[in-house]
Enzyme design. Structure first.
Site, PDB file in Angstrom:
ATOM      1  N   SER A  14     -42.263   9.277   7.921  1.00 29.65           N
ATOM      2  CA  SER A  14     -43.390   9.774   8.358  1.00 29.65           C
ATOM      3  C   SER A  14     -43.333  10.466   9.591  1.00 29.65           C
ATOM      4  O   SER A  14     -44.497  10.701  10.261  1.00 29.65           O
ATOM      5  CB  SER A  14     -44.318   8.295   8.265  1.00 29.65           C
ATOM      6  OG  SER A  14     -43.922   7.558   9.333  1.00 29.65           O
ATOM      7  N   LYS A  15     -42.183  10.288  10.387  1.00 29.60           N
ATOM      8  CA  LYS A  15     -42.028  10.694  11.715  1.00 29.60           C
ATOM      9  C   LYS A  15     -42.197  12.281  11.923  1.00 29.60           C
ATOM     10  O   LYS A  15     -41.958  13.083  11.097  1.00 29.60           O
ATOM     11  CB  LYS A  15     -40.763  10.110  12.694  1.00 29.60           C
ATOM     12  CG  LYS A  15     -40.883   8.475  12.278  1.00 29.60           C
ATOM     13  CD  LYS A  15     -41.716   7.793  13.036  1.00 29.60           C
ATOM     14  CE  LYS A  15     -41.411   6.377  13.087  1.00 29.60           C
ATOM     15  NZ  LYS A  15     -41.596   5.657  11.837  1.00 29.60           N
ATOM     16  N   ASN A  16     -42.483  12.414  13.321  1.00 24.22           N
ATOM     17  CA  ASN A  16     -42.881  13.814  13.555  1.00 24.22           C
ATOM     18  C   ASN A  16     -41.416  14.759  13.632  1.00 24.22           C
ATOM     19  O   ASN A  16     -41.449  15.797  13.274  1.00 24.22           O
ATOM     20  CB  ASN A  16     -43.289  13.955  14.994  1.00 24.22           C
ATOM     21  CG  ASN A  16     -44.647  13.295  15.062  1.00 24.22           C
ATOM     22  OD1 ASN A  16     -45.256  12.528  14.588  1.00 24.22           O
ATOM     23  ND2 ASN A  16     -45.527  14.154  16.217  1.00 24.22           N
TER      24      ASN A  16
ATOM     25  N   GLN B 279     -37.331   8.343  10.125  1.00 24.51           N
ATOM     26  CA  GLN B 279     -38.045   7.895   8.993  1.00 24.51           C
ATOM     27  C   GLN B 279     -39.178   8.942   8.334  1.00 24.51           C
ATOM     28  O   GLN B 279     -39.555   9.714   9.240  1.00 24.51           O
ATOM     29  CB  GLN B 279     -38.745   6.438   9.073  1.00 24.51           C
ATOM     30  CG  GLN B 279     -39.449   5.819   7.924  1.00 24.51           C
ATOM     31  CD  GLN B 279     -41.063   6.183   7.818  1.00 24.51           C
ATOM     32  OE1 GLN B 279     -41.684   6.646   8.892  1.00 24.51           O
ATOM     33  NE2 GLN B 279     -41.415   5.822   6.883  1.00 24.51           N
TER      34      GLN B 279
END
Length: 404
Positions: free
Chosen positions: A196-198, A194
């Site tokens: 926002s993920k790293n 998603q």
């Protein structure tokens, strides 16, 4: 001399914009080539999807990886493949995103919430052990914020009780426990891509495993119940179309090339923030043991003590910190079991036993974290420079001086 706070019209302590996602022309060109090829789909044109799955499995040190549409579906695939049945109990933490528990409901199973450790905010092994019943079938430890759970203790509990372990590694791309990538330690590791993920492609998910049978089932469930070697219109298992596109896969392959360097930078910045914060009153970093050989700091979390800030509430402090330009947040407002889904038992058609009742569940550490203690600094800020970490610390001191 007290500085005027940004929330009151003063200058910000941090004047840098921390951009996310990170990309360059090579990412744009890679996606453009897929668009121009006309080969967008999967599995009919799945070259890039298969390539990324192999790359991610190798990166994690796992035998297999199966992509899917998001990190919620990845948990569902893992649970179903692990053989859970209606009414089975799955142990989960209450301090995590909703889908760790709602995916359990979607599998007609019962989430059993157990408290978190006060020093790490990860699921407590002692609480896991105390919650096990004859109906328990699996544990979902969440490596919250990218900090590894106590996997030695959890795997020992699972082995003694014959339980499956599904690592929720949605926050933990690239992080390590005793030099093993998170997600590769339990029976299955589940990740989210998603926005926002790293590691991100906007949306998407993946599961990793070393188990041949789990791999075959999750691959089938991801692809409308088809099996390898079967006919296109033969469907063996109750799966759906959870496939990602070629464009997502090629973007993820590009992003994966940056992940290790980004993870090491976040880890270094987290260690430096720990040093800065340990010298300050009223802010305490979460603990990381020697077993944490690499922390990816999807969220840098510290505990806030209002007594060092003139009694200022955590919520007001978090608002002031954000106004100062620190990409930060107060975190979850309450533990998962207090969500209307669980309090009102809005389980619809799912086969959750009538006796299940979350109205009396109480996990004191999670309650305290949500109501009073936890403050988050977000992952893209952890890609800043050393002087940015110093600016974050200065922002906290500025607030402290202004309110004390």
């Amino acid at each position: 001399m007290k500085e005027k706070l940004a929330i009151n019209g003063g200058p910000k302590a941090v004047n840098k914009e921390f951009l996310w996602p990170v990309y360059d022309a090579s990412d744009v060109n890679a996606v453009t080539e897929i668009v121009q090829s006309g080969k967008w789909g999967n599995p009919d044109c799945a070259d890039e999807v298969a390539k990324f799955e192999q790359e991610f499995a190798a990166y994690c040190g796992s035998k297999y990886a199966i992509t899917c549409v998001n990190g919620s579906v990845s948990l569902r695939l893992a649970l179903i493949a692990c053989g859970v049945k209606p009414g089975d109990e799955i142990i989960v933490p209450p301090y995590t995103f909703i889908t760790t528990a709602s995916s359990v409901i979607e599998c007609n199973c019962v989430p059993v919430f157990v408290d978190i450790d006060p020093d790490t905010y990860n699921i407590s092994p002692e609480a896991i052990e105390a919650a096990i019943t004859v109906r328990t079938k699996a544990i979902i430890p969440v490596h919250f914020g990218g900090l590894a759970c106590d996997m030695d203790a959890i795997m020992d509990i699972a082995k003694r009780h014959g339980l499956r372990v599904i690592e929720d590694a949605a926050h933990a791309h690239g992080a390590e426990y005793k030099s093993k990538k998170l997600g590769s330690i339990g029976d299955v590791g589940s990740f989210s891509f998603q926005s926002s993920k790293n590691l991100t492609s906007g949306e998407g998910g993946i599961v990793i495993t070393d188990d041949d049978a789990l791999y075959a089932m999750m691959r089938s469930l991801r692809n409308v119940g088809r099996i390898e070697g079967g006919q296109w219109y033969d469907h063996y298992n109750p799966g759906c179309n959870y496939r990602i596109t070629q464009m997502q896969a090629v973007l993820l392959s590009r992003q994966l090339k940056r992940l290790e360097a980004q993870t090491k930078k976040r880890n270094d910045n987290g260690l430096y923030l720990n040093q800065l914060f340990w010298d300050m009153n009223g802010v305490t970093p979460l603990s990381r043991s020697e077993a944490i050989t690499l922390h990816c700091y999807h969220i840098y979390i510290f505990k806030y003590d209002p007594t060092a800030f003139g009694g200022l509430s955590r919520n007001d402090f978090a608002a002031m910190l954000s106004a100062e330009g620190v990409p930060s947040f107060k975190g979850y407002p309450h533990p998962l079991y207090k969500q209307p889904l669980f309090q009102n038992k809005n389980f619809m058609c799912y086969a959750i036993p009538d006796h299940v009742d979350y109205s009396h569940v109480y996990c004191p550490v999670a309650e305290q974290a949500c109501a009073n203690d936890a403050v988050w600094i977000l992952q893209h800020a952890m890609l800043g420079e050393k002087e940015d970490m110093e600016a974050f610390a200065h922002a906290i001191l500025k607030i402290q001086r202004a309110v004390s």
